[in-house]
Design an enzyme around this catalytic site. Structure first.
Site, mmCIF file in Angstrom:
data_model
loop_
_atom_site.group_PDB
_atom_site.id
_atom_site.type_symbol
_atom_site.label_atom_id
_atom_site.label_comp_id
_atom_site.label_asym_id
_atom_site.label_seq_id
_atom_site.Cartn_x
_atom_site.Cartn_y
_atom_site.Cartn_z
ATOM 1 C CE LYS A 172 -1.839 2.497 3.185
ATOM 2 N NZ LYS A 172 -1.854 3.765 2.391
ATOM 3 N N GLY A 225 6.656 4.301 8.881
ATOM 4 C CA GLY A 225 5.509 5.467 8.859
ATOM 5 C C GLY A 225 5.781 5.980 10.185
ATOM 6 C CB THR A 227 6.074 6.636 16.728
ATOM 7 O OG1 THR A 227 7.544 6.702 16.248
ATOM 8 C CG2 THR A 227 5.834 5.747 18.073
ATOM 9 N N GLY A 230 2.397 2.928 13.694
ATOM 10 C CA GLY A 230 2.996 1.687 14.245
ATOM 11 C C GLY A 230 2.486 1.035 15.258
ATOM 12 C CD GLU A 247 12.798 -0.089 9.642
ATOM 13 O OE1 GLU A 247 13.386 0.772 10.045
ATOM 14 O OE2 GLU A 247 13.393 -1.307 9.464
ATOM 15 C CB CYS A 281 12.820 8.104 9.522
ATOM 16 S SG CYS A 281 13.909 7.186 8.208
ATOM 17 C CD GLU A 381 9.844 11.691 12.744
ATOM 18 O OE1 GLU A 381 8.623 11.346 12.795
ATOM 19 O OE2 GLU A 381 10.500 10.965 12.128
HETATM 20 P P1 NAD Z 1 2.010 7.858 8.655
HETATM 21 O O1 NAD Z 1 2.184 6.890 9.606
HETATM 22 O O2 NAD Z 1 0.791 8.719 8.739
HETATM 23 O O3 NAD Z 1 1.683 6.914 7.260
HETATM 24 C C1 NAD Z 1 2.508 5.826 6.818
HETATM 25 C C2 NAD Z 1 1.824 4.775 6.061
HETATM 26 O O4 NAD Z 1 0.761 4.267 6.628
HETATM 27 C C3 NAD Z 1 0.979 5.621 4.800
HETATM 28 O O5 NAD Z 1 0.759 4.420 3.823
HETATM 29 C C4 NAD Z 1 -0.580 5.549 5.418
HETATM 30 O O6 NAD Z 1 -1.570 5.589 4.459
HETATM 31 C C5 NAD Z 1 -0.708 4.346 6.539
HETATM 32 N N1 NAD Z 1 -1.490 4.464 7.566
HETATM 33 C C6 NAD Z 1 -2.074 5.419 8.230
HETATM 34 N N2 NAD Z 1 -2.717 5.234 9.107
HETATM 35 C C7 NAD Z 1 -2.944 3.955 9.163
HETATM 36 C C8 NAD Z 1 -3.685 2.855 9.767
HETATM 37 N N3 NAD Z 1 -4.562 3.345 10.612
HETATM 38 N N4 NAD Z 1 -3.632 1.628 9.447
HETATM 39 C C9 NAD Z 1 -2.781 1.260 8.477
HETATM 40 N N5 NAD Z 1 -2.175 2.129 7.751
HETATM 41 C C10 NAD Z 1 -2.187 3.477 7.899
HETATM 42 O O7 NAD Z 1 3.258 8.373 8.448
HETATM 43 P P2 NAD Z 1 3.722 9.454 7.085
HETATM 44 O O8 NAD Z 1 3.174 10.937 7.875
HETATM 45 O O9 NAD Z 1 2.875 9.029 5.931
HETATM 46 O O10 NAD Z 1 5.181 9.401 6.983
HETATM 47 C C11 NAD Z 1 6.059 10.146 7.868
HETATM 48 C C12 NAD Z 1 6.636 9.152 8.927
HETATM 49 O O11 NAD Z 1 7.336 7.808 8.367
HETATM 50 C C13 NAD Z 1 7.568 10.093 9.894
HETATM 51 O O12 NAD Z 1 7.346 9.851 11.299
HETATM 52 C C14 NAD Z 1 8.808 9.181 9.588
HETATM 53 O O13 NAD Z 1 9.869 9.339 10.528
HETATM 54 C C15 NAD Z 1 8.624 7.849 9.279
HETATM 55 N N6 NAD Z 1 9.495 7.130 8.432
HETATM 56 C C16 NAD Z 1 10.087 6.161 8.968
HETATM 57 C C17 NAD Z 1 11.155 5.541 8.182
HETATM 58 C C18 NAD Z 1 12.129 4.468 8.955
HETATM 59 O O14 NAD Z 1 12.699 3.714 7.933
HETATM 60 N N7 NAD Z 1 12.226 4.506 10.147
HETATM 61 C C19 NAD Z 1 11.491 6.022 6.931
HETATM 62 C C20 NAD Z 1 10.837 6.867 6.328
HETATM 63 C C21 NAD Z 1 9.757 7.741 7.319
#
Ligand code: NAD
Length: 487
Positions: A172, A225, A227, A230, A247, A281, A381
């Site tokens: 996704k 995505g 925390t 997560g 991650e 991240c 963050e």
């Molecule tokens: P997010 O958690 O909002 O979304 C990430 C993904 O999860 C998207 O595809 C989103 O549609 C999906 N999602 C959202 N809610 C969900 C739910 N309830 N159930 C299942 N899926 C869901 O994060 P974001 O704002 O898109 O991304 C930025 C974040 O990602 C930052 O916190 C960043 O640090 C983190 N990130 C981490 C790494 C790593 O490798 N550690 C790498 C890149 C980004």
């Protein structure tokens, strides 16, 4: 431009007919509409991946690897097109997309293409008369959920090891940035991946994401995505006890000691936080400066930040593009007030640029804020071109500040003292440490974090372990009942 879901080897509309507008963050115009996957579309994709799994896992590992190698070649052959799509959709400067995103994506698929037939098992020395061997087996259908900051590259980090190990995938992409993933799916078909091995279901978290993470036929969720999301994924996984790999966010400490080579540390620290508009991240978002060199470092660092050229990401001379969405730009800007309310000082930036050509886009000037280590801007963050600066007097204080957040993903050290570098690197609570450098990644080196940054590792041989499980097989070599059986 592909704008449908990719399920069972075909591009199809969503069952509901719903679509998502994809925005160009340079001017907030609509680029296209993409079909929105919802729960029933995810179900179709999981069915397709389940149907494809038996044949894919039985395919010779070298043959799976060959397809990944062909995909890497196809990515390079279509590199300019993929770079432009990524730049248009995410706001990455085109020069970065050409130099980093596309080559790193190809390199990652190539690495795991080569790894596919090198996943060996073990023979364990057990009791006489028995042969015990352990083979690593794929998990089945793997769900992969990725964010918007490096959409193309994350497809390779996630799919490379999963496919090499013999799993099938439902991925996704973020609802904000689906374009490069869909083009990638098309290239995968062209190079010969069988139908159903990979399925792409762009959609929102609350619809498609939640269904994928709760689906009873999905053996594992690999998530990148925030925390907060997560945590939800872990809860969803309880239904069928699927494996979870996380991650998550980070708050990287980037420490400059008094013996650092200052010009190198200034340039490296700017890359650490301003590359990709700070939407990484592993960004070095907390700059810790030894008090002896803080003033001279800051003078250069602020000068460099002010000289960064903001502009349309498709312009090859642009060094920093817009943030990826208007919501995210507003969130990052809101942290300026948070900093000031806690007594922080904005040294530069903290606002949209004056250039009228950028007025409709999601731009923010490179922002440097002086703040205390316990302030919210040093603990939460921000995920933008926003770096906090604090000072320290000695190594112990630097270490205490570095380890004072709940995250533990990336961190940097700038010093010429070898003992200090090893001592600090060993003591920092962080999945990755860079010395006299920052943000180096390689498909061969494990990537991941600890604490609220998540668990599990992408890339390297570690990633192959994450996508397989060990099966222990016992052979009674002479097929006789051993003497110690009761009868
Ligand atoms: P997010 O958690 O909002 O979304 C990430 C993904 O999860 C998207 O595809 C989103 O549609 C999906 N999602 C959202 N809610 C969900 C739910 N309830 N159930 C299942 N899926 C869901 O994060 P974001 O704002 O898109 O991304 C930025 C974040 O990602 C930052 O916190 C960043 O640090 C983190 N990130 C981490 C790494 C790593 O490798 N550690 C790498 C890149 C980004």
């Amino acid at each position: 431009m592909r704008n449908q879901l990719f399920i069972g080897g075909e591009f199809v509309d969503s069952v509901s007919g719903a679509t998502i507008e994809v925005i160009n963050p340079h001017d907030c115009s609509v680029i296209t509409e993409v079909a929105e996957a919802r729960a029933d579309d995810v179900d179709r994709a999981v069915d397709a991946a389940s149907a494809a799994f038996p044949a894919w896992r039985k395919l010779a590992a070298a043959e799976r690897g060959r397809l990944l190698l062909k995909l890497a070649d196809a990515i390079e052959a279509h590199g300019e097109e993929l770079a432009q799509l990524e730049s248009l959709d995410t706001g990455h400067p085109i020069s970065d997309a050409r130099k980093l995103d596309v080559p790193r994506t190809a390199a990652c698929f190539r690495y795991f293409g080569g790894m596919a037939d090198k996943l060996q098992g073990d023979v364990i020395p057990v009791e006489p008369g028995f042969l015990n061997y352990v083979q690593r087996e794929p998990l089945g259908v793997v769900g992969q959920i990725v964010p918007w900051n490096f959409p193309l590259m994350f497809c390779s980090w996630k799919m490379g090891p999963a496919l090499a190990a013999g799993n099938t995938v439902v991925l996704k992409p973020s609802e904000l940035t689906p374009l490069s993933s869909l083009r990638l799916a098309e290239l995968m078909t062209e190079v010969g991946f069988p139908a159903g091995v990979v399925n792409m279901v762009p959609g929102f978290g609350a619809g498609a994401g939640e269904r994928l993470a709760t689906h009873p036929d999905v053996a594992k969720i690999a998530f990148t995505g925030s925390t907060a999301t997560g945590r939800r994924i872990v809860e969803y996984s309880a239904s069928n006890l699927k494996r979870v790999q996380l991650e998550l966010g980070g708050k990287g400490a980037n420490i400059v000691f008094e013996d650092a080579i200052i010009p190198a540390a200034v340039g490296g620290s700017a890359f650490a936080i301003f590359h990709n508009q700070g939407q990484a991240c592993i960004a070095g978002s907390r700059l810790l400066l030894h008090e002896k060199i803080a003033d001279q470092f800051l003078e250069r660092f602020v000068g460099l930040a002010k000289s960064i050229k903001l502009g349309n990401p498709l312009d090859p001379t642009t060094e920093m593009g817009p943030l990826t969405s208007p919501m995210h730009r507003d969130r990052v800007i809101s942290y300026v007030k948070v900093a000031i309310d806690e007594g922080g000082e904005v040294i530069t930036g903290g606002r949209a640029p004056d250039d009228p050509a950028l007025a409709n886009g999601c731009y923010i000037e490179p922002t440097i804020v002086r703040a205390k280590p316990g302030d919210r801007v040093c603990q939460e963050e921000v995920f933008g071109p926003f770096v906090t600066v604090s000072t320290f007097a000695d190594d112990d204080e630097a270490l205490a500040i570095a380890n004072s957040t709940d995250y533990g993903l990336g961190g940097g050290l700038w010093t010429q003292n070898l003992s200090r570098a090893h001592r600090m690197a060993g003591a920092m609570r962080s999945g990755m440490i860079w010395v006299n450098s920052y943000k180096r990644v390689s498909p061969a080196s494990p990537f991941g974090g600890t604490g609220l940054s998540g668990y599990g590792r992408e890339m390297g041989f570690e990633a192959m372990r994450e996508y397989t499980e060990a099966k222990s097989i016992w052979i009674n070599v002479d097929a006789q009942i051993p003497p110690w059986y009761p009868r």
